[in-house]
Design an enzyme around this catalytic site. Sequence first.
Site, PDB file in Angstrom:
ATOM      1  N   MET A   1      -2.671   7.421 -19.769  1.00 28.86           N
ATOM      2  CA  MET A   1      -4.021   7.266 -20.287  1.00 28.86           C
ATOM      3  C   MET A   1      -3.978   6.771 -21.741  1.00 28.86           C
ATOM      4  SD  MET A   1      -6.859  10.226 -20.290  1.00 28.86           S
ATOM      5  CE  MET A   1      -5.740  11.339 -21.114  1.00 28.86           C
TER       6      MET A   1
ATOM      7  N   CYS B   1      -0.808   7.913  -1.936  1.00 26.34           N
ATOM      8  CA  CYS B   1      -1.326   7.831  -3.289  1.00 26.34           C
ATOM      9  C   CYS B   1      -1.057   6.403  -3.738  1.00 26.34           C
ATOM     10  CB  CYS B   1      -0.587   8.814  -4.188  1.00 26.34           C
ATOM     11  SG  CYS B   1      -1.237   8.849  -5.860  1.00 26.34           S
TER      12      CYS B   1
ATOM     13  N   HIS C   1       6.456   2.857 -10.222  1.00 26.92           N
ATOM     14  CA  HIS C   1       5.064   3.121  -9.835  1.00 26.92           C
ATOM     15  C   HIS C   1       4.187   3.527 -11.019  1.00 26.92           C
ATOM     16  CE1 HIS C   1       5.605   7.387 -10.386  1.00 26.92           C
ATOM     17  NE2 HIS C   1       4.513   7.716  -9.754  1.00 26.92           N
ATOM     18  N   GLY C   2       4.791   3.741 -12.181  1.00 30.92           N
ATOM     19  CA  GLY C   2       3.991   4.165 -13.331  1.00 30.92           C
ATOM     20  C   GLY C   2       4.903   4.366 -14.515  1.00 30.92           C
ATOM     21  N   ALA C   3       4.404   5.104 -15.471  1.00 26.48           N
ATOM     22  CA  ALA C   3       5.204   5.305 -16.671  1.00 26.48           C
ATOM     23  C   ALA C   3       6.276   6.371 -16.442  1.00 26.48           C
ATOM     24  CB  ALA C   3       4.303   5.703 -17.833  1.00 26.48           C
TER      25      ALA C   3
ATOM     26  N   PHE D   1      -7.185   8.560 -11.798  1.00 22.18           N
ATOM     27  CA  PHE D   1      -8.181   8.072 -12.755  1.00 22.18           C
ATOM     28  C   PHE D   1      -8.843   6.814 -12.250  1.00 22.18           C
ATOM     29  CE2 PHE D   1      -4.252   5.822 -13.993  1.00 22.18           C
ATOM     30  CZ  PHE D   1      -4.702   4.524 -13.997  1.00 22.18           C
TER      31      PHE D   1
ATOM     32  N   PRO E   1       0.110   1.646 -13.196  1.00 23.38           N
ATOM     33  CA  PRO E   1      -0.737   2.312 -14.186  1.00 23.38           C
ATOM     34  C   PRO E   1       0.116   2.936 -15.277  1.00 23.38           C
ATOM     35  CG  PRO E   1      -0.553   3.664 -12.209  1.00 23.38           C
ATOM     36  CD  PRO E   1       0.253   2.415 -11.965  1.00 23.38           C
TER      37      PRO E   1
ATOM     38  N   HIS F   1       2.037   4.077  -3.407  1.00 26.54           N
ATOM     39  CA  HIS F   1       3.359   4.357  -3.966  1.00 26.54           C
ATOM     40  C   HIS F   1       3.960   5.675  -3.455  1.00 26.54           C
ATOM     41  CE1 HIS F   1       0.727   5.287  -7.724  1.00 26.54           C
ATOM     42  NE2 HIS F   1       0.869   6.389  -7.044  1.00 26.54           N
TER      43      HIS F   1
ATOM     44  N   LYS G   1     -12.019  10.472 -15.621  1.00 29.24           N
ATOM     45  CA  LYS G   1     -11.040  11.429 -15.114  1.00 29.24           C
ATOM     46  C   LYS G   1     -11.710  12.758 -14.818  1.00 29.24           C
ATOM     47  CE  LYS G   1      -6.843  11.961 -16.485  1.00 29.24           C
ATOM     48  NZ  LYS G   1      -6.006  11.401 -15.459  1.00 29.24           N
TER      49      LYS G   1
END
Lengths: 475, 144
Positions: free
Chosen positions: A377, A98, A398-400, A205, A374, A325, A474
């Site tokens: 959204m 991913c 890798h993200g929030a 997304f 990322p 990730h 999405k």
Amino acid sequence: VEIPLVEETPQRWRIEPRGAMRVPGIVFASRALLPALEGDLSLQQVANVATLPGIVEASYAMPDIHWGYGFPIGGVAATDVERGGVVSPGGVGFDISCGVRLLVSGLDVDAVRPAFAQLMDHLDRGIPRGLGPGGVWHLSGEDELREVLAGGARYAVARGHGTERDLAHCEDGGALDDARPDEVSARALARGSRQVGSLGAGNHFLEVQVVDAIFDEARAEAFGLHPGLVCVMIHSGSRGLGHQICTDAVQVMLGRMAHYGIEVPDRQLACAPVRSPEGASYLGAMSAAANYGRANRQLLTEATRRAFHDALGDGDLELLYDVSHNLAKLEWHEVGGERRLLCVHRKGATRALPPRHPDLPVALRETGQPVLIPGSMGTASYVLSGVEGGGAFHSTCHGAGRVMSRHAARKRIGGGALAKQLEAEGIVVRSHSPRALAEEAPFSYKDVDEVVVTCERAGLARRVARLRPLGVVKA
Amino acid sequence: LEASSRRTGYRLLPHVADVIVEAWAPDRPGCLDAAVKGLVATFADPGRAAPDGRVEFAFEAASDEEVLVRLLDEVIFLVDAHGLVPLTVTLVEADGAVRGWFATVPVDVVEETGAVPKGISRSGLEFGYDAVARRWHCRVIVDV
């Protein structure tokens, strides 16, 4: 069970080894980002990972840590391959490779505004997603699927679905060479046969974004980023094929752990020595899935270029970088003054190579690796870069990082109301399922600004640019 | 998020990024059928759709938990590879061999209501007879 944390610095917390833990746990987080929810077992999961045979240094967690199963999401663990170190499919996760890629257009936001709704309509029609099979690439059969598994984005480009430059800006040049398509089960092949070039669902997304802040002028320039520039971020993985490979390998390893004398505190941590038939089989299949993931994102890139061309007359989008990730990689690192071959698991964590690392493409040699983060959204996303001396085997977030369950998110807001709210903020939404949209409401995630600042303060990466969304595609 | 009675049913519980399915029934096949319905409820609302397909399956499983995981994996496989959504399952078990069939509908006749499940975690897996409640009970974490 309460897991005691010792504050080492304001961004670094330690779990002392106890019980079967072979190494300490190290959590990179500000106090505000530490897992706090009742019933959140992510710190216990950090401790559980520390029991894996052959683990070195520490069981690490990134600032976006949250509750997974087996490994926490945001976990990094490396095992010593030549000293009984194991590979755990759960340490890679179901969605193998991913990852995220960022496409940089030559267009400023004012140039896309007049035809933006048309662009979103083209993307809406051109990007398959959601329930059931259906990707943009109709493979000729199982033989061609095996070519995808062996050659990844390189095979896609060889078949005309991209450029050589794309490959230079993809991790591993677009494909891992040690992929073994023969280790991929018939079920996994069946799940993968019709999904190349599809987004999937959940947190995956495609976003049209605009650069809205620069933190490092020199690196931003080297990455070709300036305020007002339109970019596209794609978040997807290896689809059903990767999930099936994980499922298959966990089942095999559960049946073989006793043979290797391995006990784990959580069945999803099932593992086998890297130097074992089961370990080698999984790593070969995992690499094949990673190649599938890169080919998938490559085909989504082509579909995006087509939409830009058809809607705006300019499909010239350059790939800045493509990161995975969810992956385990065999990498050389110095541990205890000795260079050792490690199996580095990153589950919801991104590799972040420092400047002058030999694995970087020439164009990025001096800047360090672009790291693509990322956000949730409707909030910001970030471009970071790897730094000298980056901890946790050159890894970062890798993200929030999710903090609210899908269930709770749906209870708090309806999909229709959320879409309206996003539109009021100037964000155009194209989604098939209002309820699936509501599950991804921005308040379900940690504050991505705090996450990346913490990564920077902890010495894991530096901030280069911030992007904000203009349009979201999405499930 | 609940479609249950005290005797037979399922419920969906929150897990940070994923979802937990709990199901129960007086007998084991009923519990497995409720688990299949619970898994489907995480992502689709079949509404009044009537099954128009039948897909058979057969697998070996060494434990109760294994039966549950393999069965739910079959559901995910059907959705992902064939675009079919099972509405019910009928199964027969004998000495670790499990055989049965799903009654299915195509994905395009159901309403997509949530993230599509992709895998069944072995973490925190439960399946067995609850002697106090006098019913079969299971619990799985579903990766979406």
